[in-house]
Design a protein around this motif. Structure first.
Motif, PDB file in Angstrom:
ATOM      1  N   GLU A 165      -6.237   5.996  22.111  1.00 33.57           N
ATOM      2  CA  GLU A 165      -6.078   4.914  23.082  1.00 33.57           C
ATOM      3  C   GLU A 165      -5.673   3.620  22.380  1.00 33.57           C
ATOM      4  O   GLU A 165      -4.806   2.878  22.870  1.00 33.57           O
ATOM      5  N   TRP A 169      -2.089   1.602  22.631  1.00 37.90           N
ATOM      6  CA  TRP A 169      -2.116   0.178  22.957  1.00 37.90           C
ATOM      7  C   TRP A 169      -1.236  -0.612  21.993  1.00 37.90           C
ATOM      8  O   TRP A 169      -0.505  -1.530  22.416  1.00 37.90           O
ATOM      9  N   GLN A 170      -1.278  -0.285  20.719  1.00 34.35           N
ATOM     10  CA  GLN A 170      -0.450  -1.014  19.754  1.00 34.35           C
ATOM     11  C   GLN A 170       1.031  -0.921  20.096  1.00 34.35           C
ATOM     12  O   GLN A 170       1.785  -1.870  19.886  1.00 34.35           O
ATOM     13  N   THR A 172       2.349  -0.213  23.205  1.00 29.48           N
ATOM     14  CA  THR A 172       2.734  -0.583  24.569  1.00 29.48           C
ATOM     15  C   THR A 172       2.299  -1.979  24.981  1.00 29.48           C
ATOM     16  O   THR A 172       2.897  -2.560  25.892  1.00 29.48           O
ATOM     17  N   HIS A 173       1.275  -2.529  24.345  1.00 31.77           N
ATOM     18  CA  HIS A 173       0.789  -3.832  24.761  1.00 31.77           C
ATOM     19  C   HIS A 173       1.828  -4.914  24.468  1.00 31.77           C
ATOM     20  O   HIS A 173       2.407  -4.966  23.385  1.00 31.77           O
ATOM     21  N   GLY A 174       2.054  -5.764  25.438  1.00 30.55           N
ATOM     22  CA  GLY A 174       3.008  -6.854  25.270  1.00 30.55           C
ATOM     23  C   GLY A 174       4.444  -6.479  25.517  1.00 30.55           C
ATOM     24  O   GLY A 174       5.335  -7.324  25.395  1.00 30.55           O
ATOM     25  N   ASN A 239       4.796 -11.402  22.055  1.00 31.16           N
ATOM     26  CA  ASN A 239       3.616 -10.942  22.797  1.00 31.16           C
ATOM     27  C   ASN A 239       2.667 -10.121  21.929  1.00 31.16           C
ATOM     28  O   ASN A 239       1.736  -9.508  22.450  1.00 31.16           O
ATOM     29  N   ASP A 240       2.902 -10.113  20.628  1.00 28.60           N
ATOM     30  CA  ASP A 240       2.071  -9.349  19.699  1.00 28.60           C
ATOM     31  C   ASP A 240       0.682  -9.991  19.630  1.00 28.60           C
ATOM     32  O   ASP A 240       0.551 -11.146  19.224  1.00 28.60           O
ATOM     33  N   GLU A 241      -0.352  -9.231  20.009  1.00 22.73           N
ATOM     34  CA  GLU A 241      -1.716  -9.753  19.945  1.00 22.73           C
ATOM     35  C   GLU A 241      -2.440  -9.346  18.670  1.00 22.73           C
ATOM     36  O   GLU A 241      -3.643  -9.581  18.531  1.00 22.73           O
ATOM     37  N   GLY A 266       6.177  -6.542  21.813  1.00 23.59           N
ATOM     38  CA  GLY A 266       4.849  -6.469  21.249  1.00 23.59           C
ATOM     39  C   GLY A 266       4.883  -6.233  19.753  1.00 23.59           C
ATOM     40  O   GLY A 266       5.807  -6.675  19.066  1.00 23.59           O
ATOM     41  N   HIS A 267       3.880  -5.492  19.256  1.00 23.89           N
ATOM     42  CA  HIS A 267       3.713  -5.306  17.818  1.00 23.89           C
ATOM     43  C   HIS A 267       4.800  -4.423  17.219  1.00 23.89           C
ATOM     44  O   HIS A 267       5.305  -4.696  16.134  1.00 23.89           O
TER      45      HIS A 267
END
Length: 289
Positions: A165, A169-170, A172-174, A239-241, A266-267
């Motif tokens: 998970e 997330w790495q 798809t997030h952002g 958008n990389d958190e 993202g990342h």
């Protein structure tokens, strides 16, 4: 097989087997691609295909990742200093005296150790979420720095970063909704398969713990930037958190001529914006190589 085809090779460096991808003509300018956590040279598969007509590309798998050796933590010192030493050993073995560096995530402390120690060999930098400034750290890192300070107390929480998970997330997030369909599921599933190998989570935990020592190298990295002013292209997912955009902007403090592009990504920006990044690299290298 054409000169543009990717070759999958291995080399032994100080008794450790390192896998790497190679494509393009070695007589042309070389771009060394250094991947991040939890990926491998696989993250560069499309970029290699995009650039192999004009450039020579080398993409190693760090020890513990991809097809490189992954010895148990009891049998190998998993530190960023050691990974840098082996990477430089591979480049020496391949006879690469001059090269551009593409640094992402873990690839940044590895590649910047090499660049700051051997500035005469680095023709320029391409940076994608490759942190070299404390400004780039986001709240994501709190649990990791807590883990560095008190490993037993925080290891259960940190282990959650090694689940499928968290890996998905790495990727798809952002990522904007209209780009999500470009993210190849096999990318995060391949990364997860690597971490799910017996003993590999202990490898990753050790590197998480060792990451704290990279911060002590930041002054040397920044002095390298100020003194040598390597041509630098920054293509960073805004958008990389994991590594925030402040870490991208910080490069321009020491490298005022750096080209900065904050992408709506993202990342793992290469997954969603690979075509755009390849075009930026081709333009950048066309002017600096």
């Amino acid at each position: 097989m054409t000169a543009f085809a990717t070759r999958y090779r291995t080399a032994e460096v100080d008794g450790v087997q390192l896998a790497y991808r190679e494509a393009g003509d070695p007589a042309k300018p070389t771009l060394v691609l250094l991947h991040g956590f939890p990926s491998s040279s696989h993250m560069f598969r499309n970029l290699i295909a995009d650039l192999a007509d004009e450039y020579h590309l080398i993409a190693p798998d760090h020890v513990g990742f991809g097809r490189s050796a992954a010895p148990a933590v009891e049998d190998f010192e998993y530190s960023f200093a050691n990974l840098s030493r082996l990477t430089l050993g591979l480049l020496d073995q391949l006879g690469l005296e001059k090269f551009f560096l593409y640094i992402h995530d873990y690839g940044a402390p590895i590649g910047l150790r090499i660049a700051s120690a051997h500035p005469e060999r680095v023709s320029g930098l391409i940076v994608q979420s490759g942190n070299a400034y404390e400004a780039g750290f986001t709240p994501f890192w709190k649990v990791l720095f807590d883990h560095a300070a008190d490993r037993p107390a925080h290891e259960p929480e940190v282990r959650k970063l090694l689940t499928v998970e968290a890996t998905e997330w790495q990727y798809t997030h952002g990522v904007p909704e209209d780009r999500l369909e470009r993210i190849a599921p096999e990318a995060w599933l391949l990364d997860q398969a690597g971490m799910d190998r017996p003993g590999n989570k202990e490898v990753q935990l050790q590197l998480f713990w060792d990451y704290q020592f990279n911060l002590g190298e930041y002054p040397a990295f920044q002095e390298y930037f100020r003194t040598h002013q390597p041509p630098t292209l920054v293509t960073w997912g805004k958008n990389d958190e994991i590594f925030g955009e402040a870490g991208a902007v910080a490069y321009t403090d020491d490298l005022p001529d750096a080209e900065l592009h904050l992408l709506d990504a993202g990342h793992f920006a290469l997954e969603s914006h690979g075509t755009e990044i390849a075009a930026l690299i081709r333009d950048f290298l066309g002017r600096t190589a």
